[in-house]
Design an enzyme around this catalytic site. Structure first.
Site, PDB file in Angstrom:
ATOM      1  N   LYS A  91      -8.412   6.359  -2.103  1.00 37.17           N
ATOM      2  CA  LYS A  91      -7.206   5.982  -2.918  1.00 37.17           C
ATOM      3  C   LYS A  91      -7.932   4.849  -3.766  1.00 37.17           C
ATOM      4  CE  LYS A  91      -2.663   4.356  -2.286  1.00 37.17           C
ATOM      5  NZ  LYS A  91      -1.354   4.046  -1.041  1.00 37.17           N
ATOM      6  N   SER A 166       2.730   6.337  -1.607  1.00 36.50           N
ATOM      7  CA  SER A 166       1.883   6.268  -2.865  1.00 36.50           C
ATOM      8  C   SER A 166       0.544   6.781  -2.883  1.00 36.50           C
ATOM      9  CB  SER A 166       2.017   4.690  -2.907  1.00 36.50           C
ATOM     10  OG  SER A 166       1.349   4.260  -2.005  1.00 36.50           O
ATOM     11  N   SER A 190       3.083   5.183   3.131  1.00 32.22           N
ATOM     12  CA  SER A 190       2.370   5.850   1.999  1.00 32.22           C
ATOM     13  C   SER A 190       1.342   6.794   2.120  1.00 32.22           C
ATOM     14  CB  SER A 190       1.694   4.593   0.943  1.00 32.22           C
ATOM     15  OG  SER A 190       2.901   4.264   0.179  1.00 32.22           O
TER      16      SER A 190
HETATM   17  N1  GLN Z   1       7.277   3.637  -0.135  1.00 33.11           N
HETATM   18  C1  GLN Z   1       7.120   2.478   0.145  1.00 33.11           C
HETATM   19  C2  GLN Z   1       7.103   1.566  -0.856  1.00 33.11           C
HETATM   20  O1  GLN Z   1       7.293   1.859  -2.209  1.00 33.11           O
HETATM   21  C3  GLN Z   1       5.874   2.481   1.095  1.00 33.11           C
HETATM   22  C4  GLN Z   1       4.693   2.030   0.175  1.00 33.11           C
HETATM   23  C5  GLN Z   1       3.454   1.902   1.050  1.00 33.11           C
HETATM   24  O2  GLN Z   1       3.357   2.231   2.130  1.00 33.11           O
HETATM   25  N2  GLN Z   1       2.345   1.389   0.160  1.00 33.11           N
HETATM   26  O3  GLN Z   1       7.081   0.391  -0.586  1.00 33.11           O
END
Ligand code: GLN
Length: 504
Positions: A91, A166, A190
């Site tokens: 990532k 994400s 994410s």
């Molecule tokens: N979707 C969640 C957020 O927007 C989780 C993001 C993540 O785990 N980095 O915060």
């Protein structure tokens, strides 16, 4: 094995490829070249990558081939590490020395780290081939990968749908055969939610199990780094390499790392799996509910005992998460001010420091990041800190106790990973609050610090559904055990999408 030799290398699992490498049936150069060819074929329709390092990947492959040849010459195939020669993607919030690491933000568009993250270094030392960097929501804030400044990533199962986020680039790349495995980050879901949307396995390890050193911070008390893989055995292999103590991360755990692959085939006979009733309330798609219930039933058929448990406070998890995560994000983002780090605005001569910082941050951050910074700054401000942040921390403690109580009655908890399957780009809710509901089942594990895995358990409307299994601190082994049983009983059977007209 012989069945696999005619299949494309880029669609084989890490452990299948390892066996072939160790037996001299294939070289890492061949595997890496096939993955690069696959990227050329499908990347225009998937968009999983933001950086592809062809030369670096091929020279890494040659180095791996030389190491394998040496080990085979001395007749010591056991010395060939499990990820030697295996092409992986990271990532784009995981630092890679000499390769840009942008967090998919204008703020870090030109940032080329001078050092590797701990996980990058571990993978390199273990001989993995780093193919490049995967698309993500800006600074890992989001659930669709659409807040990336570069481009959208499309779900390999249906290009009209989001891959989740994400870590959407990681999940899409693994599902489409553009990488054998990936490393993502999970602060509130994410790794797990995109794994669920793309039909692959994603693990959020126990907080502290994998070093966060060199992974751009979002919410430091919730951030974890986890693998995205094609199957559960691959997940165990990647965790073996990634896990372990690191003194450069003060929250890294000193606990010994077991061999996670030893848990994979243990079966679920006699294990107690808790079903938290609050997770099966309204808001879940019927197709998701059916697939998850079927998978739980199949686990029972395989010898597990299914018990009802309760996590009464779970309805507060999302609210607590968005207070803690935004508060920590606002403080972590403060270092990005265009002075030491971050985007420098044009024509800055004559600007004072305050104007420079404000222009840097105004131009460098996208809408969602700004929204989180503002929310976080608000909940930390003098008049509000106790009412919001203090109360969130106290609620977090109660939630953790709730989870511990439930896990005292069983070995692990099963639930859906996400309330829906991958949604269409044009169905995306405009309201940020509606988007935050995607995280309804996943944030609890981050707040409690416990590990959780998402494993494909079936389909709804032709799209993959993920089952989430949450466990006790440092008990990733049990998660592997149960997830493998789901793999064996769900009939998902590593199904692959037909992206670019080419499937396994
Ligand atoms: N979707 C969640 C957020 O927007 C989780 C993001 C993540 O785990 N980095 O915060």
């Amino acid at each position: 094995m012989s069945d696999n030799i005619n299949a494309r290398l880029c669609h084989m699992t890490l452990h299948e490829l390892h066996d072939m490498l160790a037996q001299g049936q294939v070289s890492s150069r061949e595997i890496t070249s096939d993955v690069l060819a696959r990227i050329d074929e499908v990347e225009a329709s998937v968009g999983a990558y933001v950086t592809v390092d062809r030369e670096g990947a091929l020279s890494g492959a040659d180095a791996a081939d030389a190491a394998i040849a040496r080990a085979r010459r001395v007749g010591d195939a056991a010395e060939i590490g499990a990820v030697v020669g295996i092409p992986v993607v990271l990532k784009d919030n995981v630092c890679t020395r000499g390769m840009r690491t942008t967090c998919c933000s204008k703020m870090l568009e030109d940032f080329v780290p001078t050092y590797d993250a701990a996980v990058t270094a571990r993978l390199r030392a273990a001989g993995a081939v780093i193919v490049g960097k995967a698309n993500m929501d800006e600074f890992a804030m989001g659930s669709t990968t659409q807040t990336s400044i570069f481009h959208v990533t499309r779900n390999p199962w249906d290009p009209e749908r989001v891959p989740g986020g994400s870590s959407g680039g990681c999940a899409a790349a693994v599902a489409a055969g553009e990488a054998v495995a990936a490393v993502g980050s999970d602060t509130g879901g994410s790794v797990r939610q995109p794994a669920s949307f793309c039909g692959v396995v994603g693990l959020k390890p126990t907080y502290g199990r994998v070093s966060r050193y060199g992974v751009a911070a979002f919410a430091s008390s919730l951030d974890t780094v986890g693998p995205v893989t094609q199957d559960v055995r691959d997940c165990a292999i990647m965790l073996n390499v990634m896990a372990g103590h690191d003194e450069r991360d003060s929250t890294s755990a000193p606990n010994a790392v077991p061999d996670y692959t030893e848990y994979v085939e243990r079966g679920v006979e006699g294990l107690k799996i808790g079903i938290p009733k609050e997770f099966f309330g309204p808001g879940m798609d019927e197709g998701v509910r059916t697939a998850v219930e079927r998978a739980v039933h199949a686990l029972e058929g395989a010898g597990a005992k299914i018990v009802d448990v309760s996590i009464p406070l779970v309805e507060h998890a999302l609210g607590v998460y968005y207070l803690v995560a935004t508060a920590e994000a606002s403080s972590n983002m403060a270092r990005l001010d265009g002075i030491r780090y971050g985007h420098r605005p044009e024509g800055r001569s004559g600007m004072d420091v305050a104007d420079l910082m404000s222009a840097s941050r105004g131009q460098g951050f996208g809408m969602e990041v700004k929204r989180r910074i503002m929310l976080g700054t608000f909940v930390l401000s003098a008049g509000n800190i106790d009412a919001f942040y203090g109360r969130a921390l106290r609620s977090r403690r109660l939630l953790k106790e709730d989870v511990e109580r439930a896990l005292a009655q069983c070995d692990c908890l099963a639930s859906p990973t996400a309330p829906t399957v991958a949604f269409r780009f044009d169905e995306e809710p405009d309201d940020p609050l509606a988007m935050y509901l995607q995280d309804i089942y996943t944030t609890l594990a981050n707040l409690a610090g416990v590990p959780a895995i998402s494993v494909p358990c079936g389909f709804a409307d032709g799209l993959p559904v993920g089952l989430q299994i949450m466990g006790r601190m440092f008990d990733e082994g049990t998660l592997m055990q149960v997830a493998r049983a789901v793999e064996l009983t769900s009939g998902f059977d590593r199904a692959r999408p037909e992206v670019g007209g080419c499937v396994k």
